[in-house]
Design a protein around this motif. Sequence first.
Motif, PDB file in Angstrom:
ATOM      1  N   TRP A  23       0.865  -1.183   0.000  1.00 18.44           N
ATOM      2  CA  TRP A  23       0.000   0.000   0.000  1.00 18.44           C
ATOM      3  C   TRP A  23       0.898   1.228   0.000  1.00 18.44           C
ATOM      4  O   TRP A  23       1.944   1.240   0.649  1.00 18.44           O
ATOM      5  N   THR A  24       0.482   2.264  -0.710  1.00 13.47           N
ATOM      6  CA  THR A  24       1.250   3.499  -0.810  1.00 13.47           C
ATOM      7  C   THR A  24       0.388   4.655  -0.311  1.00 13.47           C
ATOM      8  O   THR A  24      -0.740   4.827  -0.759  1.00 13.47           O
ATOM      9  N   TYR A  25       0.923   5.442   0.606  1.00 14.09           N
ATOM     10  CA  TYR A  25       0.242   6.604   1.197  1.00 14.09           C
ATOM     11  C   TYR A  25       1.052   7.837   0.815  1.00 14.09           C
ATOM     12  O   TYR A  25       2.251   7.903   1.099  1.00 14.09           O
ATOM     13  N   VAL A  26       0.423   8.823   0.175  1.00 12.36           N
ATOM     14  CA  VAL A  26       1.151   9.971  -0.366  1.00 12.36           C
ATOM     15  C   VAL A  26       0.444  11.272  -0.008  1.00 12.36           C
ATOM     16  O   VAL A  26      -0.769  11.395  -0.201  1.00 12.36           O
ATOM     17  N   THR A  27       1.210  12.257   0.473  1.00 13.43           N
ATOM     18  CA  THR A  27       0.644  13.591   0.654  1.00 13.43           C
ATOM     19  C   THR A  27       0.468  14.215  -0.724  1.00 13.43           C
ATOM     20  O   THR A  27       1.231  13.919  -1.642  1.00 13.43           O
ATOM     21  N   LEU A  28      -0.533  15.075  -0.865  1.00 19.04           N
ATOM     22  CA  LEU A  28      -0.805  15.668  -2.171  1.00 19.04           C
ATOM     23  C   LEU A  28      -0.642  17.185  -2.221  1.00 19.04           C
ATOM     24  O   LEU A  28      -0.538  17.747  -3.293  1.00 19.04           O
ATOM     25  N   GLU A  29      -0.645  17.838  -1.088  1.00 15.50           N
ATOM     26  CA  GLU A  29      -0.571  19.300  -1.098  1.00 15.50           C
ATOM     27  C   GLU A  29       0.543  19.849  -0.220  1.00 15.50           C
ATOM     28  O   GLU A  29       0.672  21.051  -0.069  1.00 15.50           O
ATOM     29  N   LEU A  30       1.351  18.983   0.320  1.00 11.97           N
ATOM     30  CA  LEU A  30       2.442  19.409   1.190  1.00 11.97           C
ATOM     31  C   LEU A  30       3.472  20.239   0.437  1.00 11.97           C
ATOM     32  O   LEU A  30       4.137  21.089   1.018  1.00 11.97           O
ATOM     33  N   HIS A  31       3.595  20.035  -0.876  1.00  8.02           N
ATOM     34  CA  HIS A  31       4.586  20.750  -1.680  1.00  8.02           C
ATOM     35  C   HIS A  31       4.445  22.266  -1.588  1.00  8.02           C
ATOM     36  O   HIS A  31       5.384  22.997  -1.877  1.00  8.02           O
ATOM     37  N   GLN A  32       3.300  22.752  -1.142  1.00  2.02           N
ATOM     38  CA  GLN A  32       3.104  24.197  -0.995  1.00  2.02           C
ATOM     39  C   GLN A  32       3.969  24.757   0.129  1.00  2.02           C
ATOM     40  O   GLN A  32       4.155  25.960   0.225  1.00  2.02           O
ATOM     41  N   MET A  33       4.495  23.866   0.977  1.00  5.26           N
ATOM     42  CA  MET A  33       5.362  24.252   2.095  1.00  5.26           C
ATOM     43  C   MET A  33       6.720  23.584   1.929  1.00  5.26           C
ATOM     44  O   MET A  33       7.054  22.639   2.611  1.00  5.26           O
ATOM     45  N   GLU A  37       6.767  16.311  -1.230  1.00  6.95           N
ATOM     46  CA  GLU A  37       5.660  15.434  -0.841  1.00  6.95           C
ATOM     47  C   GLU A  37       6.261  14.216  -0.156  1.00  6.95           C
ATOM     48  O   GLU A  37       7.410  13.839  -0.424  1.00  6.95           O
ATOM     49  N   CYS A  38       5.500  13.588   0.739  1.00  6.35           N
ATOM     50  CA  CYS A  38       5.976  12.441   1.507  1.00  6.35           C
ATOM     51  C   CYS A  38       5.219  11.176   1.126  1.00  6.35           C
ATOM     52  O   CYS A  38       4.023  11.221   0.846  1.00  6.35           O
ATOM     53  N   VAL A  39       5.944  10.055   1.160  1.00 10.76           N
ATOM     54  CA  VAL A  39       5.388   8.755   0.820  1.00 10.76           C
ATOM     55  C   VAL A  39       5.692   7.777   1.943  1.00 10.76           C
ATOM     56  O   VAL A  39       6.827   7.711   2.422  1.00 10.76           O
ATOM     57  N   LEU A  40       4.676   7.042   2.381  1.00  2.05           N
ATOM     58  CA  LEU A  40       4.832   5.945   3.337  1.00  2.05           C
ATOM     59  C   LEU A  40       4.305   4.681   2.683  1.00  2.05           C
ATOM     60  O   LEU A  40       3.389   4.746   1.852  1.00  2.05           O
ATOM     61  N   TYR A  41       4.855   3.539   3.058  1.00  5.49           N
ATOM     62  CA  TYR A  41       4.426   2.262   2.499  1.00  5.49           C
ATOM     63  C   TYR A  41       4.133   1.275   3.622  1.00  5.49           C
ATOM     64  O   TYR A  41       4.726   1.353   4.692  1.00  5.49           O
ATOM     65  N   SER A  42       3.251   0.309   3.335  1.00  8.26           N
ATOM     66  CA  SER A  42       3.031  -0.816   4.247  1.00  8.26           C
ATOM     67  C   SER A  42       2.448  -1.976   3.449  1.00  8.26           C
ATOM     68  O   SER A  42       1.855  -1.779   2.396  1.00  8.26           O
ATOM     69  N   TYR A  43       2.636  -3.170   3.977  1.00  9.77           N
ATOM     70  CA  TYR A  43       2.113  -4.352   3.288  1.00  9.77           C
ATOM     71  C   TYR A  43       0.620  -4.538   3.498  1.00  9.77           C
ATOM     72  O   TYR A  43      -0.039  -5.196   2.715  1.00  9.77           O
ATOM     73  N   LYS A  44       0.091  -3.945   4.564  1.00 14.83           N
ATOM     74  CA  LYS A  44      -1.346  -4.035   4.845  1.00 14.83           C
ATOM     75  C   LYS A  44      -1.897  -2.628   5.044  1.00 14.83           C
ATOM     76  O   LYS A  44      -1.225  -1.753   5.579  1.00 14.83           O
ATOM     77  N   VAL A  92      10.089   7.905  12.048  1.00 19.85           N
ATOM     78  CA  VAL A  92      10.283   7.728  10.610  1.00 19.85           C
ATOM     79  C   VAL A  92      11.549   8.461  10.191  1.00 19.85           C
ATOM     80  O   VAL A  92      11.897   9.497  10.739  1.00 19.85           O
ATOM     81  N   LEU A  93      12.219   7.878   9.215  1.00 16.34           N
ATOM     82  CA  LEU A  93      13.444   8.405   8.649  1.00 16.34           C
ATOM     83  C   LEU A  93      13.161   8.839   7.219  1.00 16.34           C
ATOM     84  O   LEU A  93      12.545   8.102   6.460  1.00 16.34           O
ATOM     85  N   VAL A  94      13.631  10.019   6.837  1.00 14.48           N
ATOM     86  CA  VAL A  94      13.395  10.571   5.504  1.00 14.48           C
ATOM     87  C   VAL A  94      14.545  10.193   4.570  1.00 14.48           C
ATOM     88  O   VAL A  94      15.716  10.410   4.905  1.00 14.48           O
ATOM     89  N   THR A  95      14.186   9.619   3.413  1.00 11.88           N
ATOM     90  CA  THR A  95      15.173   9.297   2.378  1.00 11.88           C
ATOM     91  C   THR A  95      14.543   9.572   1.014  1.00 11.88           C
ATOM     92  O   THR A  95      13.331   9.762   0.914  1.00 11.88           O
ATOM     93  N   PRO A  96      15.353   9.523  -0.028  1.00 14.13           N
ATOM     94  CA  PRO A  96      14.745   9.532  -1.365  1.00 14.13           C
ATOM     95  C   PRO A  96      13.861   8.291  -1.507  1.00 14.13           C
ATOM     96  O   PRO A  96      14.028   7.314  -0.762  1.00 14.13           O
ATOM     97  N   VAL A  97      12.947   8.295  -2.451  1.00  9.11           N
ATOM     98  CA  VAL A  97      12.078   7.131  -2.650  1.00  9.11           C
ATOM     99  C   VAL A  97      12.888   5.984  -3.241  1.00  9.11           C
ATOM    100  O   VAL A  97      13.589   6.164  -4.228  1.00  9.11           O
ATOM    101  N   MET A 118      10.634   9.472   0.787  1.00  4.86           N
ATOM    102  CA  MET A 118      10.108   8.280   1.454  1.00  4.86           C
ATOM    103  C   MET A 118      10.323   8.399   2.953  1.00  4.86           C
ATOM    104  O   MET A 118      11.352   8.894   3.411  1.00  4.86           O
ATOM    105  N   LEU A 119       9.333   7.943   3.700  1.00  6.04           N
ATOM    106  CA  LEU A 119       9.436   7.872   5.149  1.00  6.04           C
ATOM    107  C   LEU A 119       9.531   6.403   5.546  1.00  6.04           C
ATOM    108  O   LEU A 119       8.624   5.627   5.282  1.00  6.04           O
ATOM    109  N   HIS A 120      10.649   6.010   6.160  1.00 10.10           N
ATOM    110  CA  HIS A 120      10.856   4.640   6.627  1.00 10.10           C
ATOM    111  C   HIS A 120      10.515   4.581   8.108  1.00 10.10           C
ATOM    112  O   HIS A 120      11.051   5.384   8.884  1.00 10.10           O
TER     113      HIS A 120
END
Length: 158
Positions: A23-33, A37-44, A92-97, A118-120
């Motif tokens: 599953w992929t979770y993505v912010t859509l409007e954070l780029h205004q600040m 944008e941030c992405v988190l992932y999980s298997y469920k 969470v740790l911030v890295t490139p995707v 990406m947020l790990h």
Amino acid sequence: MYQCEAADVLIAVYPATQRRGWWTYVTLELHQMGATECVLYSYKFDRGIITHLSQIAHQVMNQWKKERIRLQTGSVFLLEGTIQEASSLGSVLVTPVYHEEAGFEYYTNGEDVIRMMMLHAIAESEAAFVARYGLDALEELFARSGVDSLNVMRTPAI
């Protein structure tokens, strides 16, 4: 699409597919600040991850408003609880995707170049390790240990 109270941003959730088993979770409007944008992932799927992403977005927005600091690779954010119930990962740790096709890390809305980060989910011990030894050392440790950073229920490497 979701909107949480913690931050005034939309969050898109993309379900797992046969090609992408997470599953992929993505912010859509954070780029205004800060053009990120941030992405988190999980298997469920877990609605709690949406809340975590919203809280992180709120922190990122505050950094931008107060100090004009953009989200940086190697930054660590403390969650308000563990990433999922029964998990030991509370930061969470911030890295490139890492889990996307080449070229996904940047896109444009026609006016700005926006970075995808990406947020790990990591444990407190791993966050302390990053603070002491740096991101490269943690990535090397994860590679040696075979850490699956999409598994939010994993055992900490440290």
